[in-house]
Design a protein around this motif. Structure first.
Motif, PDB file in Angstrom:
ATOM      1  N   GLU A  54       0.836  -1.206   0.000  1.00 17.37           N
ATOM      2  CA  GLU A  54       0.000   0.000   0.000  1.00 17.37           C
ATOM      3  C   GLU A  54       0.868   1.251   0.000  1.00 17.37           C
ATOM      4  OE1 GLU A  54      -2.790   0.058   3.226  1.00 17.37           O
ATOM      5  OE2 GLU A  54      -3.589  -1.906   2.712  1.00 17.37           O
ATOM      6  N   GLU A  57       2.533   1.631  -3.437  1.00 12.07           N
ATOM      7  CA  GLU A  57       1.578   2.096  -4.438  1.00 12.07           C
ATOM      8  C   GLU A  57       1.275   3.573  -4.240  1.00 12.07           C
ATOM      9  OE1 GLU A  57      -1.748  -0.526  -4.119  1.00 12.07           O
ATOM     10  OE2 GLU A  57      -0.627  -2.217  -4.956  1.00 12.07           O
ATOM     11  N   SER A  60       4.218   5.490  -5.660  1.00 15.59           N
ATOM     12  CA  SER A  60       4.203   5.445  -7.121  1.00 15.59           C
ATOM     13  C   SER A  60       3.171   6.411  -7.683  1.00 15.59           C
ATOM     14  CB  SER A  60       3.898   4.041  -7.611  1.00 15.59           C
ATOM     15  OG  SER A  60       4.916   3.162  -7.217  1.00 15.59           O
ATOM     16  N   SER A  61       1.959   6.426  -7.115  1.00 17.53           N
ATOM     17  CA  SER A  61       0.918   7.312  -7.632  1.00 17.53           C
ATOM     18  C   SER A  61       1.249   8.769  -7.347  1.00 17.53           C
ATOM     19  CB  SER A  61      -0.438   6.938  -7.055  1.00 17.53           C
ATOM     20  OG  SER A  61      -0.468   7.142  -5.664  1.00 17.53           O
TER      21      SER A  61
END
Length: 69
Positions: A54, A57, A60-61
């Motif tokens: 989590e 991610e 990354s976003s």
């Protein structure tokens, strides 16, 4: 979803096997900064593999959004 828990080293090895480039030092820093919850047992910290994903991610976003703007 089943919570998959392991030591920092175990989670690090699994991340590397699955292609995620994150160091043990980064995992330890996230614990120290409060970003990654851990249960300390003796001299080891147990962490959730799913929680690490989590966080990765989210990074990354965030990086992608910053690159677009």
């Amino acid at each position: 979803m089943i919570c998959q828990v392991g030591t920092i080293r175990e989670v690090h090895h699994r991340l590397m096997q699955e292609g995620y480039r994150v160091s043990e030092c980064a995992l330890r820093r996230w614990i120290r900064e409060g970003k990654l919850p851990a249960i300390h047992t003796g001299n080891k910290a147990l962490i959730s593999y799913n929680k690490v994903l989590e966080i990765l991610e989210g990074i990354s976003s965030t990086t992608l959004t910053a690159a677009i703007i």
